[in-house]
Design a protein around this motif. Structure first.
Motif, PDB file in Angstrom:
ATOM      1  N   LEU A 111     -34.990 -10.438 -41.503  1.00 20.25           N
ATOM      2  CA  LEU A 111     -36.341 -10.936 -41.780  1.00 20.25           C
ATOM      3  C   LEU A 111     -36.631 -12.164 -40.931  1.00 20.25           C
ATOM      4  CD1 LEU A 111     -36.385 -10.627 -45.697  1.00 20.25           C
ATOM      5  CD2 LEU A 111     -37.793  -9.285 -44.100  1.00 20.25           C
ATOM      6  N   GLY A 112     -35.644 -13.052 -40.822  1.00 15.75           N
ATOM      7  CA  GLY A 112     -35.805 -14.249 -40.003  1.00 15.75           C
ATOM      8  C   GLY A 112     -36.024 -13.882 -38.541  1.00 15.75           C
ATOM      9  N   ARG A 113     -35.212 -12.932 -38.048  1.00 19.90           N
ATOM     10  CA  ARG A 113     -35.368 -12.475 -36.651  1.00 19.90           C
ATOM     11  C   ARG A 113     -36.761 -11.904 -36.420  1.00 19.90           C
ATOM     12  NH1 ARG A 113     -29.881  -8.898 -35.552  1.00 19.90           N
ATOM     13  NH2 ARG A 113     -28.424 -10.620 -35.902  1.00 19.90           N
ATOM     14  N   ALA A 114     -37.194 -11.057 -37.346  1.00 23.89           N
ATOM     15  CA  ALA A 114     -38.500 -10.415 -37.198  1.00 23.89           C
ATOM     16  C   ALA A 114     -39.602 -11.474 -37.180  1.00 23.89           C
ATOM     17  CB  ALA A 114     -38.726  -9.419 -38.328  1.00 23.89           C
ATOM     18  N   CYS A 115     -39.504 -12.430 -38.075  1.00 23.87           N
ATOM     19  CA  CYS A 115     -40.534 -13.458 -38.179  1.00 23.87           C
ATOM     20  C   CYS A 115     -40.561 -14.303 -36.900  1.00 23.87           C
ATOM     21  CB  CYS A 115     -40.278 -14.313 -39.417  1.00 23.87           C
ATOM     22  SG  CYS A 115     -41.723 -15.266 -39.906  1.00 23.87           S
ATOM     23  N   ARG A 116     -39.404 -14.693 -36.424  1.00 28.73           N
ATOM     24  CA  ARG A 116     -39.358 -15.522 -35.203  1.00 28.73           C
ATOM     25  C   ARG A 116     -39.881 -14.757 -33.995  1.00 28.73           C
ATOM     26  NH1 ARG A 116     -34.462 -16.634 -37.552  1.00 28.73           N
ATOM     27  NH2 ARG A 116     -33.266 -15.437 -36.018  1.00 28.73           N
TER      28      ARG A 116
END
Lengths: 384, 384
Positions: free
Chosen positions: B270-275
């Motif tokens: 989720l963090g990767r996708a958001c960044r």
């Protein structure tokens, strides 16, 4: 698994379906407009229920949390206070105050006795230097409701502020915070306010706020000033239990729509109905046999019966939760709570359960007479 | 009124429908078998989530309540402690400790920097006499997750215990309480544990319990010993927020059925996708641009845009709640929480909202590229 459940304890109490439905709503952010609208309305409704013009501070905690807030905000080590102790919740005031190094003078009664303004006035005169008096309006462990109005007058006369635990009484019996000159009132969501446990409240007079300025006790989460400042901006210093606040707002709406006076009258009639039924079964009341006992009916367990076993049997046989005795009353009494979302049919159900259980235990009881008398007593005020 | 609502803040977080449904169940008595079964299971599940063999103590409060419990149970006036401060929640540790008269030494960082074990070791060596170190695993105000394992080792080396605020991190990123030698961990229900706010927890090592024996700070509601004793009997010293406990039990069941490792992996993705989406829009990250930032993505507001207005606009136009910046970051960043019950489509929705709002504010953004890159990044681990 199909067994129904009946909650007849003096807290937590049954919660109306509208309030339960509100709990299931999606969580909202506590700083968003959806919540702030509800928060503002709920804080306003609390002022109406507390019968005060002052702020009512809201905490995520049990009632004991705001009891502690009163000690921590008002007292410093070595301060002299008087605590009226006539049951479990009076003891709690004393215990919390001692944890803060406060010099606690207890006005002690037998459990089940009713503290009086005369006794308090005499004790305060004797001491001469008490700064605060801690009272329990409804002593849930015994069913006794005391006259906090008269006791607050005695305290004021002696120059002490009055702090009242109204956890099981607020919304069930009259409490005029401002008009009676009660300095501090604490309560909780899970009794007559018909909401699950998890929210507690406190309101304080200017005299109490002045005492707070002098307090040297450490406190953070329960620091009144931090919460007052935040609430003034419709904020909270810490993430509030938003779902419970939404539910409490619905419950307070129901209570105020019906009217506080109506709720007080219903509690008086519930108490009458319960006592009439208990006496019809030939059982002896432990709580007072008068209209003051509108919150909890405490009953002496008949000779030869173990009170705790009776309570367990009701639970296991009928899915019915009553409360046993606490402290020195363990096994000797059982308690039927009728606080909040109760009507006479709940009383009838509780009485019918007790009747069945006692008859099985060999008691000689005329079948159905308790329910009959309870319904009679419930109707009485309409006939007067 | 038909507008949908989207909760993308770092707490409270969205709650799964099964958990909301559990909240709407009739209230049960906290000393009855129906509740005790759930309570026992929930306390057991908490131990699994905290990765500890020790008791996890449960309180009706926000996370700040159990933060205060750690200070009150572990510290006495004049004790020297070190608090790592790199944002709002590090400041909270310091503020609570000062309220208790503790001698607080802050290991200060710029907001957004990551505290390190090296800095902590150096400070502890310099001081020589610190009894405890207070850390924030996930600093929700900046999106930084620090290495509490290494920092706890540094503290142990210096003879100090480690206390970790894991309110926004527990269940989102790995925290091995026992294996990493973390003495005290506090958390709350309303973040990765997917439950409304109102329950907070704390667990403590034998070393921490030994410190508690020496503490001279007054505490009652948050006294660990009182709660530990009660929980040993499947009881609670004060009426617990039963509805929230029932809900938490359901949420923990969902979390553990899926597996903690699965949850941790999802948060990383989720963090990767958001960044990826944020960068595709040409925006600058404030939180670290690496997999440590799995809890909250903090984004610098572009030149000429007011961050608070952006957040208000998203709320008013799309019913979408993101978080603005706190303290010195007010107006300068916005934050997208992705803690708990989130999947990549939530990230896509948040990014699409931000894109629309920024384009309206005149930003030059290629339509749809943020969502596309976010979905790409989400799929990556599967392709590795």
């Amino acid at each position: 698994m199909l067994e129904k459940r009946y909650l007849f304890t003096p807290g937590p109490t049954p919660v109306p379906p509208q309030v339960l439905a509100a709990l299931a709503e999606p969580v909202v952010h506590h700083r968003g407009p959806d919540f702030m609208r509800i928060y503002e309305r709920c804080l306003g409704r609390l002022k109406e229920v507390f019968r005060t013009e002052r702020d009512v501070l809201m905490y995520g905690s049990s009632g004991s949390g705001t009891m502690e807030s009163a000690i921590a905000n008002l007292c410093s080590p070595g301060d002299r206070v008087v605590v009226a102790v006539a049951g479990n919740f009076g003891l709690r005031w004393a215990e919390i105050a001692r944890a803060y190094g406060v010099d606690v003078d207890t006005l002690e009664y037998e459990w089940g006795d009713t503290p009086t303004a005369e006794d308090l006035a005499a004790r305060l005169k004797e001491l001469g230097d008490a700064t605060a008096v801690f009272l329990t309006q409804s002593e849930t462990s015994t069913g006794v409701v005391c006259d906090v109005q008269a006791m607050a007058a005695a305290a004021r006369e002696a120059g002490a502020i009055t702090v009242v635990d109204a956890v099981s009484s607020l919304g069930a019996v009259p409490l005029e915070t401002d008009a009676w000159g009660i300095d501090v009132v604490v309560s909780g969501s899970q009794k007559a306010l018909m909401t699950p446990p998890g929210i507690a409240m406190v309101t304080a007079s200017e005299e109490a706020w002045a005492l707070r300025e002098r307090s040297r006790s450490p406190t953070y989460y329960f620091d009144w000033e931090r919460t007052r400042k935040a609430q003034a901006e419709l904020d909270a210093p810490f993430t509030p239990p938003v779902s419970l606040v939404v539910a409490l707002d619905v419950a307070l709406g129901l209570l105020l729509d019906g009217g506080l006076e109506t709720a007080f009258e219903r509690h008086v009639r519930l108490g009458r109905a319960c006592r009439a039924g208990i006496k019809a079964m030939g059982l002896e009341l432990f709580s007072p046999d008068d209209d003051s006992a509108a919150v909890v009916t405490a009953v002496r367990v008949p000779e030869g019966v173990d009170g705790d076993k009776l309570v367990l049997g009701l639970r296991d046989r009928f899915g019915m939760t009553l409360a046993g005795g606490q402290g020195p009353l363990k096994g000797k009494i059982f308690r039927i709570g009728h606080i909040g979302w109760f009507d006479v049919f709940d009383i009838a159900t509780a009485l019918a359960g007790v009747e069945l259980a006692l008859m099985e235990a060999g008691a000689d009881i005329e079948r159905g007479v308790a329910v009959t008398r309870a319904l009679d007593a419930w109707e009485e005020p309409a006939r007067v």
